[in-house]
Design a protein around this motif. Structure first.
Motif, PDB file in Angstrom:
ATOM      1  N   GLU A  65       0.835  -1.190   0.000  1.00 59.24           N
ATOM      2  CA  GLU A  65       0.000   0.000   0.000  1.00 59.24           C
ATOM      3  C   GLU A  65       0.878   1.251   0.000  1.00 59.24           C
ATOM      4  N   LEU A  66       0.260   2.397  -0.243  1.00 59.34           N
ATOM      5  CA  LEU A  66       1.000   3.644  -0.401  1.00 59.34           C
ATOM      6  C   LEU A  66       1.930   3.941   0.776  1.00 59.34           C
ATOM      7  N   HIS A  67       1.477   3.637   2.001  1.00 62.10           N
ATOM      8  CA  HIS A  67       2.250   3.992   3.187  1.00 62.10           C
ATOM      9  C   HIS A  67       3.316   2.963   3.536  1.00 62.10           C
ATOM     10  N   GLU A  68       3.353   1.837   2.810  1.00 60.88           N
ATOM     11  CA  GLU A  68       4.210   0.730   3.232  1.00 60.88           C
ATOM     12  C   GLU A  68       5.618   0.773   2.659  1.00 60.88           C
ATOM     13  N   SER A  69       5.862   1.525   1.601  1.00 60.70           N
ATOM     14  CA  SER A  69       7.214   1.631   1.051  1.00 60.70           C
ATOM     15  C   SER A  69       7.332   2.853   0.150  1.00 60.70           C
ATOM     16  N   ASN A  70       8.548   3.323  -0.017  1.00 58.91           N
ATOM     17  CA  ASN A  70       8.799   4.442  -0.932  1.00 58.91           C
ATOM     18  C   ASN A  70       8.494   4.047  -2.370  1.00 58.91           C
ATOM     19  N   ARG A  71       8.750   2.785  -2.701  1.00 59.86           N
ATOM     20  CA  ARG A  71       8.479   2.308  -4.059  1.00 59.86           C
ATOM     21  C   ARG A  71       6.996   2.419  -4.387  1.00 59.86           C
ATOM     22  N   ALA A  72       6.148   1.972  -3.456  1.00 60.62           N
ATOM     23  CA  ALA A  72       4.699   2.044  -3.673  1.00 60.62           C
ATOM     24  C   ALA A  72       4.238   3.502  -3.724  1.00 60.62           C
ATOM     25  N   SER A 148      -6.558   3.320   8.076  1.00 58.24           N
ATOM     26  CA  SER A 148      -6.105   2.508   9.221  1.00 58.24           C
ATOM     27  C   SER A 148      -4.602   2.580   9.434  1.00 58.24           C
ATOM     28  N   SER A 149      -3.860   3.192   8.514  1.00 56.19           N
ATOM     29  CA  SER A 149      -2.398   3.244   8.648  1.00 56.19           C
ATOM     30  C   SER A 149      -2.018   4.109   9.849  1.00 56.19           C
ATOM     31  N   LYS A 150      -1.144   3.568  10.689  1.00 60.02           N
ATOM     32  CA  LYS A 150      -0.792   4.236  11.948  1.00 60.02           C
ATOM     33  C   LYS A 150       0.373   5.195  11.735  1.00 60.02           C
ATOM     34  N   MET A 151       0.055   6.266  11.010  1.00 58.90           N
ATOM     35  CA  MET A 151       1.048   7.294  10.712  1.00 58.90           C
ATOM     36  C   MET A 151       0.852   8.481  11.637  1.00 58.90           C
ATOM     37  N   ILE A 154       1.752  14.495  11.057  1.00 63.09           N
ATOM     38  CA  ILE A 154       2.647  15.315  10.244  1.00 63.09           C
ATOM     39  C   ILE A 154       3.191  14.512   9.070  1.00 63.09           C
ATOM     40  N   ASP A 155       3.481  13.217   9.278  1.00 65.63           N
ATOM     41  CA  ASP A 155       3.917  12.372   8.159  1.00 65.63           C
ATOM     42  C   ASP A 155       2.815  12.251   7.106  1.00 65.63           C
ATOM     43  N   ARG A 156       1.589  12.125   7.583  1.00 61.29           N
ATOM     44  CA  ARG A 156       0.467  11.982   6.658  1.00 61.29           C
ATOM     45  C   ARG A 156       0.282  13.249   5.819  1.00 61.29           C
ATOM     46  N   VAL A 157       0.307  14.409   6.458  1.00 58.56           N
ATOM     47  CA  VAL A 157       0.075  15.641   5.695  1.00 58.56           C
ATOM     48  C   VAL A 157       1.237  15.938   4.749  1.00 58.56           C
ATOM     49  N   VAL A 158       2.452  15.577   5.144  1.00 60.90           N
ATOM     50  CA  VAL A 158       3.601  15.819   4.268  1.00 60.90           C
ATOM     51  C   VAL A 158       3.525  14.924   3.038  1.00 60.90           C
ATOM     52  N   LYS A 159       3.281  13.625   3.236  1.00 59.65           N
ATOM     53  CA  LYS A 159       3.289  12.688   2.117  1.00 59.65           C
ATOM     54  C   LYS A 159       2.042  12.823   1.249  1.00 59.65           C
ATOM     55  N   GLU A 160       0.863  12.940   1.876  1.00 56.57           N
ATOM     56  CA  GLU A 160      -0.333  13.147   1.060  1.00 56.57           C
ATOM     57  C   GLU A 160      -0.276  14.479   0.337  1.00 56.57           C
ATOM     58  N   LEU A 258     -15.212   4.065   8.999  1.00 55.39           N
ATOM     59  CA  LEU A 258     -15.212   4.693  10.316  1.00 55.39           C
ATOM     60  C   LEU A 258     -14.583   3.765  11.356  1.00 55.39           C
ATOM     61  N   ASN A 259     -14.924   2.490  11.284  1.00 55.68           N
ATOM     62  CA  ASN A 259     -14.368   1.515  12.231  1.00 55.68           C
ATOM     63  C   ASN A 259     -12.860   1.364  12.071  1.00 55.68           C
ATOM     64  N   ASP A 260     -12.363   1.605  10.858  1.00 52.02           N
ATOM     65  CA  ASP A 260     -10.939   1.419  10.571  1.00 52.02           C
ATOM     66  C   ASP A 260     -10.094   2.663  10.816  1.00 52.02           C
ATOM     67  N   ARG A 261     -10.724   3.810  10.969  1.00 52.52           N
ATOM     68  CA  ARG A 261      -9.966   5.052  11.080  1.00 52.52           C
ATOM     69  C   ARG A 261      -9.018   5.035  12.278  1.00 52.52           C
ATOM     70  N   PHE A 262      -7.764   5.361  12.013  1.00 55.21           N
ATOM     71  CA  PHE A 262      -6.779   5.478  13.082  1.00 55.21           C
ATOM     72  C   PHE A 262      -6.877   6.878  13.670  1.00 55.21           C
ATOM     73  N   LYS A 263      -7.187   6.957  14.949  1.00 58.61           N
ATOM     74  CA  LYS A 263      -7.373   8.244  15.615  1.00 58.61           C
ATOM     75  C   LYS A 263      -6.036   8.743  16.164  1.00 58.61           C
ATOM     76  N   ASN A 264      -5.695   9.966  15.815  1.00 53.89           N
ATOM     77  CA  ASN A 264      -4.451  10.565  16.301  1.00 53.89           C
ATOM     78  C   ASN A 264      -4.689  11.235  17.648  1.00 53.89           C
ATOM     79  N   GLN A 265      -5.036  10.431  18.635  1.00 51.48           N
ATOM     80  CA  GLN A 265      -5.463  10.998  19.914  1.00 51.48           C
ATOM     81  C   GLN A 265      -4.301  11.341  20.829  1.00 51.48           C
TER      82      GLN A 265
END
Length: 271
Positions: A65-72, A148-151, A154-160, A258-265
């Motif tokens: 998946e997108l978050h799993e490697s730089n290649r993807a 569900s990716s546990k990022m 800040i990593d998420r906003v930079v990469k997305e 919704l059930n899969d969303r990783f919450k940045n709490q």
């Protein structure tokens, strides 16, 4: 993309037929020309092409998946960059302005997943998200990473955000807060970091709420019972995509997401 453009061409022709009727048209308000030109100028219209399921497409082609490697991740960027280039080439070809957008796809992500499970099982089961047995199948929306990716946020906003310059019609990153109530200083610091250190266009901070149908009070987070009176007659409220609404109105695919969303709490407590 050619199919989407053909749909836009047909829609354009239909609208022009309606506008040609002038004051007798059901679109008569758009034909007003108080300043010498009609309110709707068809030669200046922008035509949107949305996408969804990039994460799963990359997973199918690369095994990750997108978050799993730089290649993807780079493969996903290459796809969207090509679509952006193609939209510009097709704009010249048809003399119409086509641009990419992050479509909300509240029903399409669910519909496409169900169609693939119907016609491409068992292979599709390896890529579709959600609880398939409960019918809560969905595809990851637009160019987002898996919810569900546990990022870290800040990593998420930079990469997305690296996709955003290629998506002219509007793009953002969702930060799911759950029941957390970050301080205004933490949010301000995060926003400053985002816009200084990334190409991200927008951030949507999305908390969750529970509204009691008995006592009428609202509490933070999604709960089975009211924290004030204990009633189980409650309604969950959170962001589906571009707006907040009652969870009970969502389709099964969005509930699965919704059930899969990783919450940045925990992040904003130390931000």
């Amino acid at each position: 993309m050619e199919l989407a453009i053909q749909a836009h061409i047909e829609k354009k022709e239909f609208i022009e037929q309606l506008l040609a009727q002038g004051e007798r048209s059901p679109l008569s308000l758009l034909t007003m020309n108080k300043d010498g030109t009609p309110y709707l100028r068809m030669h200046r219209v922008t035509y949107l092409i949305g996408m969804l399921g990039l994460n799963e497409l990359v997973h199918i082609h690369t095994g990750e998946e997108l978050h799993e490697s730089n290649r993807a991740f780079k493969f996903g960027l290459k796809i969207i960059s090509h679509m952006d280039l193609l939209s510009k080439q097709l704009s010249k070809k048809y003399n119409m302005r086509f641009v990419l957008e992050q479509t909300p796809a509240e029903s399409t992500a669910y519909r496409f997943a169900r169609l693939d499970l119907k016609y491409h099982s068992p292979d599709a089961q390896n890529y579709v998200k959600g609880d398939i047995e409960r019918g809560e199948a969905y595809y990851t929306n637009s160019t987002y990473f898996a919810v569900s990716s546990k990022m870290s946020p800040i990593d998420r906003v930079v990469k997305e955000g690296l996709f955003h310059p290629r998506i002219e019609a509007g793009s953002l990153t969702h930060i799911w807060l759950g029941e957390t109530k970050p301080s205004k200083e933490s949010l301000a610091n995060f926003v400053i970091k985002t816009f200084r250190e990334s190409l991200n266009d927008q951030i949507a901070f999305s908390p969750e709420f529970t509204n009691c149908l008995g006592c009428g009070k609202t509490s933070r987070g999604l709960k089975d019972n009211c924290t004030y009176c204990g009633s189980d007659q409650v309604e969950g409220i959170t962001r589906i995509t571009g707006y907040f609404t009652k969870v009970s109105s969502w389709n099964k695919g969005k509930r699965g997401e919704l059930n899969d969303r990783f919450k940045n709490q925990g992040y904003f407590a130390t931000c």
